[in-house]
Design a protein around this motif. Structure first.
Motif, PDB file in Angstrom:
ATOM      1  N   ALA A   1      32.320  16.586  -2.290  1.00  0.00           N
ATOM      2  CA  ALA A   1      33.137  15.591  -1.616  1.00  0.00           C
ATOM      3  C   ALA A   1      32.233  14.609  -0.846  1.00  0.00           C
ATOM      4  O   ALA A   1      32.511  13.415  -0.806  1.00  0.00           O
ATOM      5  CB  ALA A   1      34.124  16.271  -0.682  1.00  0.00           C
ATOM      6  N   TRP A   2      31.145  15.155  -0.235  1.00  0.00           N
ATOM      7  CA  TRP A   2      30.266  14.295   0.532  1.00  0.00           C
ATOM      8  C   TRP A   2      29.589  13.255  -0.363  1.00  0.00           C
ATOM      9  O   TRP A   2      29.506  12.073  -0.006  1.00  0.00           O
ATOM     10  CB  TRP A   2      29.221  15.146   1.259  1.00  0.00           C
ATOM     11  CG  TRP A   2      28.388  14.367   2.208  1.00  0.00           C
ATOM     12  CD1 TRP A   2      28.691  14.070   3.496  1.00  0.00           C
ATOM     13  CD2 TRP A   2      27.132  13.747   1.941  1.00  0.00           C
ATOM     14  NE1 TRP A   2      27.690  13.318   4.054  1.00  0.00           N
ATOM     15  CE2 TRP A   2      26.711  13.103   3.124  1.00  0.00           C
ATOM     16  CE3 TRP A   2      26.309  13.675   0.823  1.00  0.00           C
ATOM     17  CZ2 TRP A   2      25.527  12.397   3.211  1.00  0.00           C
ATOM     18  CZ3 TRP A   2      25.117  12.974   0.918  1.00  0.00           C
ATOM     19  CH2 TRP A   2      24.737  12.346   2.097  1.00  0.00           C
ATOM     20  N   TRP A   3      29.096  13.704  -1.524  1.00  0.00           N
ATOM     21  CA  TRP A   3      28.438  12.769  -2.445  1.00  0.00           C
ATOM     22  C   TRP A   3      29.419  11.714  -2.941  1.00  0.00           C
ATOM     23  O   TRP A   3      29.061  10.540  -3.077  1.00  0.00           O
ATOM     24  CB  TRP A   3      27.819  13.509  -3.639  1.00  0.00           C
ATOM     25  CG  TRP A   3      26.529  14.171  -3.285  1.00  0.00           C
ATOM     26  CD1 TRP A   3      26.301  15.504  -3.145  1.00  0.00           C
ATOM     27  CD2 TRP A   3      25.284  13.534  -2.998  1.00  0.00           C
ATOM     28  NE1 TRP A   3      24.993  15.729  -2.789  1.00  0.00           N
ATOM     29  CE2 TRP A   3      24.347  14.545  -2.695  1.00  0.00           C
ATOM     30  CE3 TRP A   3      24.871  12.214  -2.975  1.00  0.00           C
ATOM     31  CZ2 TRP A   3      23.027  14.262  -2.364  1.00  0.00           C
ATOM     32  CZ3 TRP A   3      23.546  11.942  -2.652  1.00  0.00           C
ATOM     33  CH2 TRP A   3      22.648  12.953  -2.352  1.00  0.00           C
ATOM     34  N   GLN A   4      30.653  12.122  -3.196  1.00  0.00           N
ATOM     35  CA  GLN A   4      31.666  11.164  -3.638  1.00  0.00           C
ATOM     36  C   GLN A   4      31.905  10.117  -2.546  1.00  0.00           C
ATOM     37  O   GLN A   4      32.023   8.932  -2.837  1.00  0.00           O
ATOM     38  CB  GLN A   4      32.980  11.877  -3.995  1.00  0.00           C
ATOM     39  CG  GLN A   4      34.044  10.937  -4.530  1.00  0.00           C
ATOM     40  CD  GLN A   4      33.629  10.203  -5.791  1.00  0.00           C
ATOM     41  OE1 GLN A   4      32.901  10.733  -6.624  1.00  0.00           O
ATOM     42  NE2 GLN A   4      34.084   8.977  -5.933  1.00  0.00           N
ATOM     43  N   ALA A   5      31.967  10.557  -1.299  1.00  0.00           N
ATOM     44  CA  ALA A   5      32.157   9.622  -0.194  1.00  0.00           C
ATOM     45  C   ALA A   5      30.990   8.636  -0.114  1.00  0.00           C
ATOM     46  O   ALA A   5      31.198   7.433   0.105  1.00  0.00           O
ATOM     47  CB  ALA A   5      32.312  10.383   1.116  1.00  0.00           C
ATOM     48  N   MET A   6      29.764   9.109  -0.307  1.00  0.00           N
ATOM     49  CA  MET A   6      28.600   8.221  -0.277  1.00  0.00           C
ATOM     50  C   MET A   6      28.644   7.215  -1.429  1.00  0.00           C
ATOM     51  O   MET A   6      28.290   6.050  -1.268  1.00  0.00           O
ATOM     52  CB  MET A   6      27.298   9.026  -0.336  1.00  0.00           C
ATOM     53  CG  MET A   6      27.004   9.828   0.915  1.00  0.00           C
ATOM     54  SD  MET A   6      26.739   8.815   2.387  1.00  0.00           S
ATOM     55  CE  MET A   6      28.352   8.891   3.168  1.00  0.00           C
ATOM     56  N   ARG A   7      29.087   7.669  -2.594  1.00  0.00           N
ATOM     57  CA  ARG A   7      29.230   6.748  -3.741  1.00  0.00           C
ATOM     58  C   ARG A   7      30.247   5.658  -3.422  1.00  0.00           C
ATOM     59  O   ARG A   7      30.057   4.496  -3.763  1.00  0.00           O
ATOM     60  CB  ARG A   7      29.663   7.522  -4.982  1.00  0.00           C
ATOM     61  CG  ARG A   7      28.575   8.332  -5.605  1.00  0.00           C
ATOM     62  CD  ARG A   7      29.064   8.960  -6.919  1.00  0.00           C
ATOM     63  NE  ARG A   7      28.123   9.946  -7.360  1.00  0.00           N
ATOM     64  CZ  ARG A   7      28.357  11.248  -7.406  1.00  0.00           C
ATOM     65  NH1 ARG A   7      29.521  11.722  -7.067  1.00  0.00           N
ATOM     66  NH2 ARG A   7      27.422  12.076  -7.810  1.00  0.00           N
ATOM     67  N   GLU A   8      31.346   6.036  -2.786  1.00  0.00           N
ATOM     68  CA  GLU A   8      32.385   5.061  -2.448  1.00  0.00           C
ATOM     69  C   GLU A   8      31.875   4.059  -1.422  1.00  0.00           C
ATOM     70  O   GLU A   8      32.167   2.863  -1.524  1.00  0.00           O
ATOM     71  CB  GLU A   8      33.634   5.778  -1.950  1.00  0.00           C
ATOM     72  CG  GLU A   8      34.359   6.506  -3.063  1.00  0.00           C
ATOM     73  CD  GLU A   8      35.598   7.245  -2.583  1.00  0.00           C
ATOM     74  OE1 GLU A   8      36.135   6.884  -1.513  1.00  0.00           O
ATOM     75  OE2 GLU A   8      36.024   8.181  -3.275  1.00  0.00           O
ATOM     76  N   VAL A   9      31.125   4.533  -0.439  1.00  0.00           N
ATOM     77  CA  VAL A   9      30.546   3.617   0.551  1.00  0.00           C
ATOM     78  C   VAL A   9      29.643   2.612  -0.164  1.00  0.00           C
ATOM     79  O   VAL A   9      29.721   1.406   0.077  1.00  0.00           O
ATOM     80  CB  VAL A   9      29.760   4.389   1.629  1.00  0.00           C
ATOM     81  CG1 VAL A   9      28.880   3.446   2.450  1.00  0.00           C
ATOM     82  CG2 VAL A   9      30.709   5.158   2.538  1.00  0.00           C
ATOM     83  N   ALA A  10      28.805   3.081  -1.064  1.00  0.00           N
ATOM     84  CA  ALA A  10      27.895   2.196  -1.793  1.00  0.00           C
ATOM     85  C   ALA A  10      28.666   1.189  -2.648  1.00  0.00           C
ATOM     86  O   ALA A  10      28.291   0.019  -2.726  1.00  0.00           O
ATOM     87  CB  ALA A  10      26.944   3.008  -2.659  1.00  0.00           C
ATOM     88  N   ARG A  12      31.667  -0.004  -2.129  1.00  0.00           N
ATOM     89  CA  ARG A  12      32.538  -0.895  -1.352  1.00  0.00           C
ATOM     90  C   ARG A  12      31.801  -1.744  -0.331  1.00  0.00           C
ATOM     91  O   ARG A  12      32.437  -2.455   0.443  1.00  0.00           O
ATOM     92  CB  ARG A  12      33.599  -0.066  -0.628  1.00  0.00           C
ATOM     93  CG  ARG A  12      34.540   0.621  -1.570  1.00  0.00           C
ATOM     94  CD  ARG A  12      35.556   1.425  -0.834  1.00  0.00           C
ATOM     95  NE  ARG A  12      36.410   2.124  -1.786  1.00  0.00           N
ATOM     96  CZ  ARG A  12      37.397   2.895  -1.440  1.00  0.00           C
ATOM     97  NH1 ARG A  12      37.687   3.071  -0.176  1.00  0.00           N
ATOM     98  NH2 ARG A  12      38.126   3.489  -2.369  1.00  0.00           N
ATOM     99  N   THR A  13      30.498  -1.668  -0.308  1.00  0.00           N
ATOM    100  CA  THR A  13      29.729  -2.427   0.680  1.00  0.00           C
ATOM    101  C   THR A  13      28.629  -3.233   0.009  1.00  0.00           C
ATOM    102  O   THR A  13      28.203  -2.932  -1.094  1.00  0.00           O
ATOM    103  CB  THR A  13      29.093  -1.473   1.717  1.00  0.00           C
ATOM    104  OG1 THR A  13      28.257  -0.530   1.033  1.00  0.00           O
ATOM    105  CG2 THR A  13      30.138  -0.729   2.533  1.00  0.00           C
ATOM    106  N   GLU A  14      28.186  -4.246   0.701  1.00  0.00           N
ATOM    107  CA  GLU A  14      27.076  -5.065   0.216  1.00  0.00           C
ATOM    108  C   GLU A  14      25.793  -4.579   0.893  1.00  0.00           C
ATOM    109  O   GLU A  14      25.741  -4.458   2.122  1.00  0.00           O
ATOM    110  CB  GLU A  14      27.318  -6.524   0.569  1.00  0.00           C
ATOM    111  CG  GLU A  14      26.188  -7.443   0.167  1.00  0.00           C
ATOM    112  CD  GLU A  14      26.391  -8.863   0.642  1.00  0.00           C
ATOM    113  OE1 GLU A  14      25.386  -9.593   0.688  1.00  0.00           O
ATOM    114  OE2 GLU A  14      27.531  -9.242   0.979  1.00  0.00           O
ATOM    115  N   ASP A  15      24.772  -4.319   0.116  1.00  0.00           N
ATOM    116  CA  ASP A  15      23.493  -3.873   0.658  1.00  0.00           C
ATOM    117  C   ASP A  15      22.689  -5.098   1.088  1.00  0.00           C
ATOM    118  O   ASP A  15      22.267  -5.890   0.259  1.00  0.00           O
ATOM    119  CB  ASP A  15      22.726  -3.060  -0.378  1.00  0.00           C
ATOM    120  CG  ASP A  15      21.448  -2.457   0.178  1.00  0.00           C
ATOM    121  OD1 ASP A  15      21.150  -2.662   1.372  1.00  0.00           O
ATOM    122  OD2 ASP A  15      20.749  -1.778  -0.580  1.00  0.00           O
TER     123      ASP A  15
END
Length: 70
Positions: A1-10, A12-15
């Motif tokens: 679940a944590w890795w999925q959350a990190m993927r979603e953050v990446a 949905r955001t601009e680096d």
């Protein structure tokens, strides 16, 4: 679940990389379009942003994997 959350953050955001503090300030002052960004800031830069009333959320700098983790 944590890795999925990190993927979603990446996804949905601009680096903005090393320009994080600068870009956060520009958005805060209305000089740039507000959007969800991520990047790198030193501890001192993050503290300065918080003192200016700019909310930041520190996240670990980990790679975002495309495939399943096993």
């Amino acid at each position: 679940a944590w890795w999925q959350a990190m993927r979603e953050v990446a996804a949905r955001t601009e680096d903005v990389g090393e320009r994080f503090a600068e870009e956060a300030r520009r958005m805060h002052h209305g000089e740039a379009e507000r959007r969800d960004i991520r990047g790198r800031a030193s501890g001192a830069q993050a503290l300065e942003l918080l003192e200016e009333g700019i909310v930041v959320l520190p996240l670990p700098d980990l790679p975002v994997f495309d495939g399943p983790l096993q």
